[in-house]
Design a protein around this motif. Sequence first.
Motif, PDB file in Angstrom:
ATOM      1  N   THR A  81      59.715  46.305  18.379  1.00 16.11           N
ATOM      2  CA  THR A  81      58.903  45.884  17.362  1.00 16.11           C
ATOM      3  C   THR A  81      57.755  47.011  16.694  1.00 16.11           C
ATOM      4  O   THR A  81      57.774  47.488  15.522  1.00 16.11           O
ATOM      5  CB  THR A  81      58.220  44.731  17.628  1.00 16.11           C
ATOM      6  OG1 THR A  81      59.167  43.714  17.626  1.00 16.11           O
ATOM      7  CG2 THR A  81      57.593  44.295  16.124  1.00 16.11           C
ATOM      8  N   ALA A  82      57.096  47.661  17.780  1.00 16.40           N
ATOM      9  CA  ALA A  82      56.214  48.599  17.580  1.00 16.40           C
ATOM     10  C   ALA A  82      56.799  50.038  16.899  1.00 16.40           C
ATOM     11  O   ALA A  82      56.401  50.821  16.240  1.00 16.40           O
ATOM     12  CB  ALA A  82      55.162  48.855  18.637  1.00 16.40           C
ATOM     13  N   LEU A  83      57.930  50.295  17.703  1.00 19.68           N
ATOM     14  CA  LEU A  83      58.536  51.322  17.307  1.00 19.68           C
ATOM     15  C   LEU A  83      59.081  51.360  16.001  1.00 19.68           C
ATOM     16  O   LEU A  83      59.211  52.571  15.171  1.00 19.68           O
ATOM     17  CB  LEU A  83      60.204  51.695  18.041  1.00 19.68           C
ATOM     18  CG  LEU A  83      60.932  53.063  17.940  1.00 19.68           C
ATOM     19  CD1 LEU A  83      60.076  54.104  18.143  1.00 19.68           C
ATOM     20  CD2 LEU A  83      62.273  52.696  19.008  1.00 19.68           C
ATOM     21  N   GLU A  84      59.145  50.410  15.119  1.00 18.18           N
ATOM     22  CA  GLU A  84      59.816  50.340  13.687  1.00 18.18           C
ATOM     23  C   GLU A  84      58.634  50.004  12.826  1.00 18.18           C
ATOM     24  O   GLU A  84      58.806  49.704  11.646  1.00 18.18           O
ATOM     25  CB  GLU A  84      60.629  49.108  13.819  1.00 18.18           C
ATOM     26  CG  GLU A  84      62.162  49.166  14.197  1.00 18.18           C
ATOM     27  CD  GLU A  84      62.939  48.104  14.096  1.00 18.18           C
ATOM     28  OE1 GLU A  84      62.624  46.899  13.476  1.00 18.18           O
ATOM     29  OE2 GLU A  84      64.307  48.345  14.071  1.00 18.18           O
ATOM     30  N   SER A  85      57.301  50.074  13.328  1.00 20.11           N
ATOM     31  CA  SER A  85      56.114  49.755  12.512  1.00 20.11           C
ATOM     32  C   SER A  85      56.242  50.596  11.306  1.00 20.11           C
ATOM     33  O   SER A  85      55.434  50.408  10.404  1.00 20.11           O
ATOM     34  CB  SER A  85      54.799  50.001  13.564  1.00 20.11           C
ATOM     35  OG  SER A  85      54.474  51.044  13.877  1.00 20.11           O
ATOM     36  N   SER A  86      56.564  52.026  11.303  1.00 16.93           N
ATOM     37  CA  SER A  86      56.446  52.871  10.241  1.00 16.93           C
ATOM     38  C   SER A  86      57.753  52.562   9.158  1.00 16.93           C
ATOM     39  O   SER A  86      57.559  53.096   8.106  1.00 16.93           O
ATOM     40  CB  SER A  86      56.915  54.279  10.721  1.00 16.93           C
ATOM     41  OG  SER A  86      57.933  54.569  11.403  1.00 16.93           O
ATOM     42  N   PHE A  87      58.700  51.605   9.257  1.00 16.10           N
ATOM     43  CA  PHE A  87      59.577  51.434   8.468  1.00 16.10           C
ATOM     44  C   PHE A  87      58.996  50.517   7.461  1.00 16.10           C
ATOM     45  O   PHE A  87      58.204  49.710   7.529  1.00 16.10           O
ATOM     46  CB  PHE A  87      60.861  50.356   9.178  1.00 16.10           C
ATOM     47  CG  PHE A  87      61.426  51.376  10.115  1.00 16.10           C
ATOM     48  CD1 PHE A  87      61.488  52.655  10.746  1.00 16.10           C
ATOM     49  CD2 PHE A  87      62.796  50.707  10.654  1.00 16.10           C
ATOM     50  CE1 PHE A  87      62.131  53.104  11.430  1.00 16.10           C
ATOM     51  CE2 PHE A  87      63.593  51.362  11.589  1.00 16.10           C
ATOM     52  CZ  PHE A  87      63.325  52.401  12.037  1.00 16.10           C
ATOM     53  N   PRO A  88      59.639  50.377   6.196  1.00 14.75           N
ATOM     54  CA  PRO A  88      59.492  49.407   5.209  1.00 14.75           C
ATOM     55  C   PRO A  88      59.556  47.965   5.658  1.00 14.75           C
ATOM     56  O   PRO A  88      60.543  47.907   6.555  1.00 14.75           O
ATOM     57  CB  PRO A  88      60.510  49.484   3.965  1.00 14.75           C
ATOM     58  CG  PRO A  88      60.909  51.026   4.346  1.00 14.75           C
ATOM     59  CD  PRO A  88      60.754  51.275   5.865  1.00 14.75           C
ATOM     60  N   GLU A 118      60.898  45.424   4.786  1.00 17.29           N
ATOM     61  CA  GLU A 118      62.394  44.629   4.890  1.00 17.29           C
ATOM     62  C   GLU A 118      63.405  45.487   5.693  1.00 17.29           C
ATOM     63  O   GLU A 118      64.230  44.667   5.867  1.00 17.29           O
ATOM     64  CB  GLU A 118      62.708  44.518   3.236  1.00 17.29           C
ATOM     65  CG  GLU A 118      63.133  46.162   2.860  1.00 17.29           C
ATOM     66  CD  GLU A 118      61.844  46.809   2.160  1.00 17.29           C
ATOM     67  OE1 GLU A 118      62.095  48.136   1.489  1.00 17.29           O
ATOM     68  OE2 GLU A 118      60.803  46.366   2.157  1.00 17.29           O
ATOM     69  N   ASP A 119      63.114  46.587   6.299  1.00  7.54           N
ATOM     70  CA  ASP A 119      63.909  47.178   7.157  1.00  7.54           C
ATOM     71  C   ASP A 119      63.707  46.802   8.811  1.00  7.54           C
ATOM     72  O   ASP A 119      64.309  47.250   9.613  1.00  7.54           O
ATOM     73  CB  ASP A 119      63.849  48.623   7.076  1.00  7.54           C
ATOM     74  CG  ASP A 119      64.504  48.957   5.752  1.00  7.54           C
ATOM     75  OD1 ASP A 119      65.394  48.159   5.219  1.00  7.54           O
ATOM     76  OD2 ASP A 119      64.701  50.160   5.356  1.00  7.54           O
ATOM     77  N   ARG A 120      62.511  46.095   8.966  1.00  9.71           N
ATOM     78  CA  ARG A 120      61.934  45.951  10.371  1.00  9.71           C
ATOM     79  C   ARG A 120      62.703  44.669  10.977  1.00  9.71           C
ATOM     80  O   ARG A 120      62.931  43.637  10.197  1.00  9.71           O
ATOM     81  CB  ARG A 120      60.450  45.609  10.539  1.00  9.71           C
ATOM     82  CG  ARG A 120      59.728  47.117  10.259  1.00  9.71           C
ATOM     83  CD  ARG A 120      58.154  46.673   9.946  1.00  9.71           C
ATOM     84  NE  ARG A 120      57.350  47.528   9.377  1.00  9.71           N
ATOM     85  CZ  ARG A 120      56.320  47.335   8.995  1.00  9.71           C
ATOM     86  NH1 ARG A 120      55.415  46.285   8.947  1.00  9.71           N
ATOM     87  NH2 ARG A 120      55.773  48.187   8.045  1.00  9.71           N
TER      88      ARG A 120
END
Length: 154
Positions: free
Chosen positions: A16-23, A25-27
């Motif tokens: 979850t933390a790895l995707e924190s920079s994603f918009p 709706e993409d997480r």
Amino acid sequence: MAYFRPATPDDIGALTALESSFPPEDRFSARTWRRLLSGNSAILVSDSGDALTSAAVILFRKSAKVARLYSITVAESARGSGLSSALLSECEDISRQKGCSHMRLEVRATNSRAIRLYERHGYRVMARAAAYYPDGEDALRMEKPLTGLSREET
């Protein structure tokens, strides 16, 4: 060379933390990660000791010869290191080992960095999917035949 391992439920917070920079709706939510971990999928990760540096999700369908690269993520700090290329090759090898003859994926039409990566690996655009993403952006559907030997067999 990068070392990849299967993700476990203990990795959900780091994923979850790895995707924190994603918009937003993409997480993936923690619930989605739990579902993916228990499904007909392979989730690979690499880490630096402190945090995850990459993750990929491959989906498989029973009796299908096509694997779907559902997600590939590399931490900002690890970009440009060749990690995404190594991770993609590992995903292809796992898919071959599971008997798949092709890998498919969707990518945002504006994600030129990812599109170049996929094209370097032999993926070709099959179609454009209009308004594919929740924010209305189009996706490119790409595919690659997984013929030949895996890296371990060469």
